[in-house]
Write a protein that holds these residues in place. Structure first.
Motif, PDB file in Angstrom:
ATOM      1  N   GLY A   1      -3.909  10.213 -12.543  1.00  0.00           N
ATOM      2  CA  GLY A   1      -2.864  10.030 -11.540  1.00  0.00           C
ATOM      3  C   GLY A   1      -2.049   8.770 -11.754  1.00  0.00           C
ATOM      4  O   GLY A   1      -0.817   8.794 -11.719  1.00  0.00           O
TER       5      GLY A   1
ATOM      6  N   GLY B   1      -2.346  17.759  -6.350  1.00  0.00           N
ATOM      7  CA  GLY B   1      -2.981  18.205  -5.117  1.00  0.00           C
ATOM      8  C   GLY B   1      -3.939  17.214  -4.480  1.00  0.00           C
ATOM      9  O   GLY B   1      -4.565  17.520  -3.473  1.00  0.00           O
ATOM     10  N   ARG B   2      -4.083  16.041  -5.042  1.00  0.00           N
ATOM     11  CA  ARG B   2      -4.976  15.018  -4.484  1.00  0.00           C
ATOM     12  C   ARG B   2      -4.154  13.826  -4.011  1.00  0.00           C
ATOM     13  O   ARG B   2      -3.191  13.428  -4.661  1.00  0.00           O
ATOM     14  CB  ARG B   2      -5.982  14.543  -5.528  1.00  0.00           C
ATOM     15  CG  ARG B   2      -6.926  15.635  -5.960  1.00  0.00           C
ATOM     16  CD  ARG B   2      -8.052  15.056  -6.802  1.00  0.00           C
ATOM     17  NE  ARG B   2      -8.871  16.102  -7.357  1.00  0.00           N
ATOM     18  CZ  ARG B   2      -9.881  16.678  -6.734  1.00  0.00           C
ATOM     19  NH1 ARG B   2     -10.183  16.312  -5.510  1.00  0.00           N
ATOM     20  NH2 ARG B   2     -10.579  17.627  -7.309  1.00  0.00           N
ATOM     21  N   ASN B   3      -4.557  13.261  -2.891  1.00  0.00           N
ATOM     22  CA  ASN B   3      -3.880  12.093  -2.348  1.00  0.00           C
ATOM     23  C   ASN B   3      -4.594  10.828  -2.812  1.00  0.00           C
ATOM     24  O   ASN B   3      -5.824  10.749  -2.768  1.00  0.00           O
ATOM     25  CB  ASN B   3      -3.857  12.151  -0.825  1.00  0.00           C
ATOM     26  CG  ASN B   3      -3.006  13.287  -0.335  1.00  0.00           C
ATOM     27  OD1 ASN B   3      -1.923  13.520  -0.856  1.00  0.00           O
ATOM     28  ND2 ASN B   3      -3.478  14.012   0.644  1.00  0.00           N
ATOM     29  N   PHE B   4      -3.812   9.876  -3.251  1.00  0.00           N
ATOM     30  CA  PHE B   4      -4.338   8.600  -3.710  1.00  0.00           C
ATOM     31  C   PHE B   4      -3.622   7.480  -2.962  1.00  0.00           C
ATOM     32  O   PHE B   4      -2.457   7.603  -2.608  1.00  0.00           O
ATOM     33  CB  PHE B   4      -4.088   8.395  -5.206  1.00  0.00           C
ATOM     34  CG  PHE B   4      -4.842   9.345  -6.086  1.00  0.00           C
ATOM     35  CD1 PHE B   4      -6.152   9.072  -6.452  1.00  0.00           C
ATOM     36  CD2 PHE B   4      -4.244  10.503  -6.551  1.00  0.00           C
ATOM     37  CE1 PHE B   4      -6.846   9.942  -7.271  1.00  0.00           C
ATOM     38  CE2 PHE B   4      -4.934  11.374  -7.375  1.00  0.00           C
ATOM     39  CZ  PHE B   4      -6.250  11.095  -7.736  1.00  0.00           C
ATOM     40  N   THR B   5      -4.323   6.373  -2.774  1.00  0.00           N
ATOM     41  CA  THR B   5      -3.720   5.161  -2.244  1.00  0.00           C
ATOM     42  C   THR B   5      -3.579   4.180  -3.389  1.00  0.00           C
ATOM     43  O   THR B   5      -4.566   3.842  -4.052  1.00  0.00           O
ATOM     44  CB  THR B   5      -4.583   4.543  -1.130  1.00  0.00           C
ATOM     45  OG1 THR B   5      -4.743   5.506  -0.084  1.00  0.00           O
ATOM     46  CG2 THR B   5      -3.935   3.287  -0.572  1.00  0.00           C
TER      47      THR B   5
ATOM     48  N   ARG C   1       0.859  -1.193   0.000  1.00  0.00           N
ATOM     49  CA  ARG C   1       0.000   0.000   0.000  1.00  0.00           C
ATOM     50  C   ARG C   1       0.895   1.243   0.000  1.00  0.00           C
ATOM     51  O   ARG C   1       1.727   1.409   0.877  1.00  0.00           O
ATOM     52  CB  ARG C   1      -0.878  -0.042   1.241  1.00  0.00           C
ATOM     53  CG  ARG C   1      -1.882   1.042   1.341  1.00  0.00           C
ATOM     54  CD  ARG C   1      -2.661   0.894   2.670  1.00  0.00           C
ATOM     55  NE  ARG C   1      -3.748   1.817   2.694  1.00  0.00           N
ATOM     56  CZ  ARG C   1      -5.016   1.482   2.605  1.00  0.00           C
ATOM     57  NH1 ARG C   1      -5.360   0.216   2.517  1.00  0.00           N
ATOM     58  NH2 ARG C   1      -5.948   2.403   2.631  1.00  0.00           N
TER      59      ARG C   1
ATOM     60  N   GLU D   1       0.931   5.548  -0.456  1.00  0.00           N
ATOM     61  CA  GLU D   1       0.213   6.826  -0.523  1.00  0.00           C
ATOM     62  C   GLU D   1       1.038   7.771  -1.398  1.00  0.00           C
ATOM     63  O   GLU D   1       2.224   7.981  -1.149  1.00  0.00           O
ATOM     64  CB  GLU D   1       0.058   7.442   0.874  1.00  0.00           C
ATOM     65  CG  GLU D   1      -0.620   6.543   1.886  1.00  0.00           C
ATOM     66  CD  GLU D   1      -2.096   6.361   1.644  1.00  0.00           C
ATOM     67  OE1 GLU D   1      -2.725   7.283   1.095  1.00  0.00           O
ATOM     68  OE2 GLU D   1      -2.621   5.294   1.992  1.00  0.00           O
ATOM     69  N   ARG D   2       0.384   8.334  -2.437  1.00  0.00           N
ATOM     70  CA  ARG D   2       1.070   9.277  -3.324  1.00  0.00           C
ATOM     71  C   ARG D   2       0.125  10.411  -3.678  1.00  0.00           C
ATOM     72  O   ARG D   2      -1.094  10.256  -3.642  1.00  0.00           O
ATOM     73  CB  ARG D   2       1.548   8.585  -4.605  1.00  0.00           C
ATOM     74  CG  ARG D   2       2.625   7.515  -4.319  1.00  0.00           C
ATOM     75  CD  ARG D   2       3.159   6.880  -5.555  1.00  0.00           C
ATOM     76  NE  ARG D   2       4.025   7.796  -6.295  1.00  0.00           N
ATOM     77  CZ  ARG D   2       4.592   7.488  -7.454  1.00  0.00           C
ATOM     78  NH1 ARG D   2       4.393   6.302  -8.002  1.00  0.00           N
ATOM     79  NH2 ARG D   2       5.363   8.355  -8.082  1.00  0.00           N
ATOM     80  N   GLU D   3       0.705  11.526  -4.062  1.00  0.00           N
ATOM     81  CA  GLU D   3      -0.066  12.717  -4.416  1.00  0.00           C
ATOM     82  C   GLU D   3       0.080  13.003  -5.903  1.00  0.00           C
ATOM     83  O   GLU D   3       1.139  12.820  -6.487  1.00  0.00           O
ATOM     84  CB  GLU D   3       0.451  13.904  -3.589  1.00  0.00           C
ATOM     85  CG  GLU D   3      -0.284  15.203  -3.820  1.00  0.00           C
ATOM     86  CD  GLU D   3       0.313  16.037  -4.953  1.00  0.00           C
ATOM     87  OE1 GLU D   3      -0.447  16.805  -5.565  1.00  0.00           O
ATOM     88  OE2 GLU D   3       1.522  15.906  -5.230  1.00  0.00           O
ATOM     89  N   HIS D   4      -1.022  13.442  -6.515  1.00  0.00           N
ATOM     90  CA  HIS D   4      -0.997  13.878  -7.906  1.00  0.00           C
ATOM     91  C   HIS D   4      -1.926  15.071  -8.035  1.00  0.00           C
ATOM     92  O   HIS D   4      -3.098  14.997  -7.678  1.00  0.00           O
ATOM     93  CB  HIS D   4      -1.419  12.760  -8.857  1.00  0.00           C
ATOM     94  CG  HIS D   4      -1.491  13.191 -10.282  1.00  0.00           C
ATOM     95  ND1 HIS D   4      -0.367  13.491 -11.020  1.00  0.00           N
ATOM     96  CD2 HIS D   4      -2.531  13.409 -11.105  1.00  0.00           C
ATOM     97  CE1 HIS D   4      -0.730  13.856 -12.235  1.00  0.00           C
ATOM     98  NE2 HIS D   4      -2.045  13.830 -12.305  1.00  0.00           N
TER      99      HIS D   4
END
Length: 123
Positions: free
Chosen positions: A59, A30-34, A23, A25-28
């Protein structure tokens, strides 16, 4: 880098697959995605709706550069001939908002997209 990217709306749609995946966690934009990573595959759950799916797809493409992108998920009101776990690849996808169509080579049947969960009368 993963070669296959999968976009789903909800984690429960892919929970059996990702149970033991890494798992991240990354940002693209300005939004955080898992993201869930395993070997040459990455999955992101972007939320319900076309805009959420678009953001998640953008993303995963920007961050992972996959060779193949699949959109997966639960579908309602499918033929009784299909069972849980069956894979349905439509020949045409129709947007319920404006009746626009996208033809898909090699598919069978029709998939109609809605902005929300469709009521029985809309189906």
């Amino acid at each position: 880098m993963p070669k296959i990217a999968i976009v789903a709306a909800l984690e429960r749609e892919v929970s059996g697959l990702i149970r033991h995946w890494k798992r991240i966690e990354r940002e693209h934009q300005g939004r955080n995605f898992t993201f869930f990573e395993q070997d040459e595959t990455v999955i992101v759950c972007g939320g319900i709706g076309m805009e959420a799916a678009r953001r998640a797809a953008e993303g995963i493409i920007a961050l992972y550069h996959p060779a193949l992108l699949q959109s997966v998920g639960f579908a309602g009101a499918l033929p009784a001939s299909l069972s849980v776990g069956d894979i349905f690849s439509p020949a045409v996808v129709i947007d319920a908002r404006d009746a626009s169509r996208t033809d898909i080579e090699g598919g069978k049947g029709m998939l109609i997209t809605f902005q929300t969960v469709a009521s029985p009368s809309k189906k």
